[in-house]
Design an enzyme around this catalytic site. Sequence first.
Site, short mmCIF file in Angstrom:
data_model
loop_
_atom_site.label_atom_id
_atom_site.label_comp_id
_atom_site.label_asym_id
_atom_site.label_seq_id
_atom_site.Cartn_x
_atom_site.Cartn_y
_atom_site.Cartn_z
N ASP A 26 0.67 7.61 4.47
CA ASP A 26 -0.29 6.60 4.00
C ASP A 26 -0.86 6.90 2.62
O ASP A 26 -2.01 6.58 2.33
CB ASP A 26 -1.44 6.43 5.01
CG ASP A 26 -0.98 5.82 6.32
OD1 ASP A 26 0.01 5.07 6.29
OD2 ASP A 26 -1.61 6.10 7.35
N GLY A 28 0.64 5.51 0.09
CA GLY A 28 1.01 4.31 -0.66
C GLY A 28 2.46 4.29 -1.12
O GLY A 28 2.79 3.62 -2.10
N PHE A 31 3.86 0.66 -1.16
CA PHE A 31 3.28 -0.11 -2.26
C PHE A 31 3.93 0.29 -3.58
O PHE A 31 4.36 -0.56 -4.37
CB PHE A 31 1.77 0.13 -2.31
CG PHE A 31 1.06 -0.59 -3.43
CD1 PHE A 31 1.02 -1.97 -3.48
CD2 PHE A 31 0.43 0.13 -4.44
CE1 PHE A 31 0.35 -2.64 -4.50
CE2 PHE A 31 -0.24 -0.52 -5.46
CZ PHE A 31 -0.27 -1.90 -5.50
N LYS A 46 15.14 1.87 3.23
CA LYS A 46 14.34 2.81 4.02
C LYS A 46 15.26 3.37 5.09
O LYS A 46 15.53 2.71 6.10
CB LYS A 46 13.15 2.07 4.66
CG LYS A 46 12.30 2.93 5.58
CD LYS A 46 11.06 3.43 4.90
CE LYS A 46 10.13 4.13 5.88
NZ LYS A 46 8.88 4.57 5.24
N GLY A 120 11.30 7.48 1.71
CA GLY A 120 11.30 8.40 2.83
C GLY A 120 10.24 8.03 3.86
O GLY A 120 9.44 7.11 3.68
N ALA A 121 10.24 8.77 4.97
CA ALA A 121 9.24 8.60 6.02
C ALA A 121 8.27 9.77 5.94
O ALA A 121 8.68 10.93 6.09
CB ALA A 121 9.91 8.54 7.39
N GLY A 122 7.00 9.48 5.70
CA GLY A 122 6.03 10.56 5.58
C GLY A 122 6.27 11.40 4.34
O GLY A 122 6.72 10.90 3.31
N THR A 213 -4.94 1.12 -6.58
CA THR A 213 -4.51 0.37 -5.40
C THR A 213 -5.32 -0.90 -5.16
O THR A 213 -4.93 -1.74 -4.35
CB THR A 213 -4.59 1.25 -4.14
OG1 THR A 213 -5.89 1.86 -4.08
CG2 THR A 213 -3.54 2.33 -4.16
#
Length: 231
Positions: A26, A28, A31, A46, A120-122, A213
Amino acid sequence: MTSIEESSPAIPTAQPIIFVTGTDTDVGKTFISTLLAHKWRANYWKPLQTGIESDDGDSVTVKTAKCDASWMPEIFQPRYEMIKPLSPYKAMDYEPSIDIQLTDFEIPKGSEKAPLIVEGAGGAFVPITKDLKTMTDLMKHLAITNTHRPFKIIVVARSGLGTLNHTLLTINYLENEGLSEHILGIVVNGEKNQGNVEVLRDYGLEILAEVETTSSPASALNFIPPLNGLL
């Protein structure tokens, strides 16, 4: 450790692969990936998506973003979409039929026509396989198997308190894993914090952009520099 080297020089016209990771969950990444895809006229992939029980996934977010009407990124399907909003390693506990392997991943066919943003994830140390291979291992796998295209890494970091430790540890880990030559730089995301940015620069880190943001995606495009000259 020795840096991963390309076995042959990149073709000058080869479109780059830009892997977007983060200092945390999280921060961003989606985004920023959306902004990069539109600013750089890139497509999006992704490889691993978790948490689809609670939302439609990051691919849908990028596809539906009201950013730049003159460019619509091509969205390539994730290799795995998993139900629980957990690390891929733990999400597999809820889907026993899934056994993620690094060799399951290859850059999507047809992605050579434009730059490719890979989200990526995380963060970089998130485990993604049952034998605890990490997101960084996936980066190395993709870099090694795509030597004909430039492979670069962008780290998305928060702007506020705690980012110095998280960002420096992330960069240090990537460097220790042999990815120094692939690190393009850092995008700082959040309320402007010049002090933290100055400290990161004091450590020799390349700050590609500072993105606020609170900005709409369309106006936030102005924070992203052109891709030409960065590679």
